[in-house]
Design a protein around this motif. Sequence first.
Motif, mmCIF file in Angstrom:
data_model
loop_
_atom_site.group_PDB
_atom_site.id
_atom_site.type_symbol
_atom_site.label_atom_id
_atom_site.label_comp_id
_atom_site.label_asym_id
_atom_site.label_seq_id
_atom_site.Cartn_x
_atom_site.Cartn_y
_atom_site.Cartn_z
ATOM 1 N N ILE A 6 -17.398 -1.538 0.752
ATOM 2 C CA ILE A 6 -16.329 -1.186 -0.178
ATOM 3 C C ILE A 6 -16.872 -0.652 -1.502
ATOM 4 N N LEU A 7 -17.988 -1.172 -1.977
ATOM 5 C CA LEU A 7 -18.549 -0.676 -3.237
ATOM 6 C C LEU A 7 -19.056 0.755 -3.096
ATOM 7 N N GLU A 8 -19.667 1.057 -1.966
ATOM 8 C CA GLU A 8 -20.131 2.429 -1.722
ATOM 9 C C GLU A 8 -18.936 3.375 -1.603
ATOM 10 N N GLU A 9 -17.913 2.951 -0.906
ATOM 11 C CA GLU A 9 -16.711 3.770 -0.761
ATOM 12 C C GLU A 9 -16.042 4.003 -2.118
ATOM 13 N N LEU A 10 -16.026 2.985 -2.956
ATOM 14 C CA LEU A 10 -15.472 3.122 -4.299
ATOM 15 C C LEU A 10 -16.292 4.114 -5.113
ATOM 16 N N TYR A 11 -17.606 4.008 -5.025
ATOM 17 C CA TYR A 11 -18.502 4.908 -5.745
ATOM 18 C C TYR A 11 -18.258 6.368 -5.359
ATOM 19 N N TYR A 12 -18.077 6.621 -4.080
ATOM 20 C CA TYR A 12 -17.878 7.989 -3.609
ATOM 21 C C TYR A 12 -16.427 8.458 -3.728
ATOM 22 N N GLY A 13 -15.590 7.644 -4.312
ATOM 23 C CA GLY A 13 -14.209 8.066 -4.552
ATOM 24 C C GLY A 13 -13.310 8.001 -3.332
ATOM 25 N N ASN A 14 -13.668 7.179 -2.370
ATOM 26 C CA ASN A 14 -12.883 7.085 -1.144
ATOM 27 C C ASN A 14 -11.851 5.968 -1.158
ATOM 28 N N VAL A 15 -11.784 5.216 -2.244
ATOM 29 C CA VAL A 15 -10.818 4.130 -2.358
ATOM 30 C C VAL A 15 -9.733 4.575 -3.335
ATOM 31 N N HIS A 16 -8.504 4.627 -2.859
ATOM 32 C CA HIS A 16 -7.371 5.086 -3.659
ATOM 33 C C HIS A 16 -6.240 4.071 -3.568
ATOM 34 N N PRO A 17 -6.309 2.985 -4.339
ATOM 35 C CA PRO A 17 -5.307 1.927 -4.190
ATOM 36 C C PRO A 17 -3.903 2.336 -4.602
ATOM 37 N N THR A 18 -3.748 3.398 -5.385
ATOM 38 C CA THR A 18 -2.409 3.795 -5.815
ATOM 39 C C THR A 18 -1.814 4.897 -4.944
ATOM 40 N N SER A 19 -2.583 5.434 -4.020
ATOM 41 C CA SER A 19 -2.068 6.464 -3.117
ATOM 42 C C SER A 19 -1.430 5.792 -1.917
ATOM 43 N N LYS A 20 -0.144 5.766 -1.898
ATOM 44 C CA LYS A 20 0.586 5.089 -0.836
ATOM 45 C C LYS A 20 1.694 5.983 -0.308
ATOM 46 N N CYS A 21 2.062 5.759 0.925
ATOM 47 C CA CYS A 21 3.190 6.431 1.555
ATOM 48 C C CYS A 21 4.245 5.376 1.863
ATOM 49 N N TYR A 22 5.435 5.820 2.116
ATOM 50 C CA TYR A 22 6.474 4.876 2.507
ATOM 51 C C TYR A 22 7.317 5.485 3.611
ATOM 52 N N ASP A 23 7.923 4.633 4.375
ATOM 53 C CA ASP A 23 8.768 5.035 5.493
ATOM 54 C C ASP A 23 10.035 5.679 4.954
ATOM 55 N N ARG A 24 10.317 6.882 5.372
ATOM 56 C CA ARG A 24 11.486 7.620 4.864
ATOM 57 C C ARG A 24 12.816 7.010 5.293
ATOM 58 N N ASP A 25 12.774 6.095 6.236
ATOM 59 C CA ASP A 25 13.993 5.408 6.676
ATOM 60 C C ASP A 25 14.138 4.024 6.057
ATOM 61 N N SER A 26 13.255 3.681 5.122
ATOM 62 C CA SER A 26 13.268 2.341 4.539
ATOM 63 C C SER A 26 14.299 2.225 3.415
ATOM 64 N N GLU A 27 14.555 0.986 3.033
ATOM 65 C CA GLU A 27 15.461 0.730 1.910
ATOM 66 C C GLU A 27 14.867 1.293 0.618
ATOM 67 N N TYR A 28 13.546 1.204 0.491
ATOM 68 C CA TYR A 28 12.850 1.764 -0.668
ATOM 69 C C TYR A 28 13.135 3.261 -0.784
ATOM 70 N N ALA A 29 13.011 3.969 0.333
ATOM 71 C CA ALA A 29 13.266 5.409 0.348
ATOM 72 C C ALA A 29 14.705 5.712 -0.038
ATOM 73 N N LYS A 30 15.619 4.864 0.395
ATOM 74 C CA LYS A 30 17.027 5.047 0.042
ATOM 75 C C LYS A 30 17.206 5.034 -1.469
ATOM 76 N N PHE A 31 16.596 4.059 -2.140
ATOM 77 C CA PHE A 31 16.742 3.955 -3.589
ATOM 78 C C PHE A 31 16.005 5.070 -4.324
ATOM 79 N N VAL A 32 14.862 5.481 -3.801
ATOM 80 C CA VAL A 32 14.145 6.620 -4.387
ATOM 81 C C VAL A 32 15.024 7.870 -4.307
ATOM 82 N N GLY A 33 15.687 8.046 -3.174
ATOM 83 C CA GLY A 33 16.595 9.180 -3.010
ATOM 84 C C GLY A 33 17.772 9.134 -3.972
#
Length: 105
Positions: A6-33
């Motif tokens: 994980i430290l090597e992956e972080l160093y090379y920029g391969n860890v993106h904890p804020t890059s997330k996707c969500y299911d377009r049929d979810s309740e979350y997606a409903k409120f975003v819409g």
Amino acid sequence: MHYENILEELYYGNVHPTSKCYDRDSEYAKFVGIIGANEERLAAFLCGIPSAEKEQHLFSQLMNAQGEVSAFNELNRFIEGFQLGAKFMLDTFLVPQNGVIRDIC
């Protein structure tokens, strides 16, 4: 997500904890819409009023400030979650366990 180092992956920029996707049929997606649709409708409404430049600017400031508050909250929740996980690790490996029942030796 599984990383060999994980430290090597972080160093090379391969860890993106804020890059997330969500299911377009979810309740979350409903409120975003709902938020997006209402923001667009209100902006269009304000643009249709000839003398509403001040209100348009206020609405824009409101949306920008809300985005900043959300980003601030996300950052703090991320930090708090990381710190809590680190505390669990410390407790697991450094705090002596004084239980009566132990592993079979």
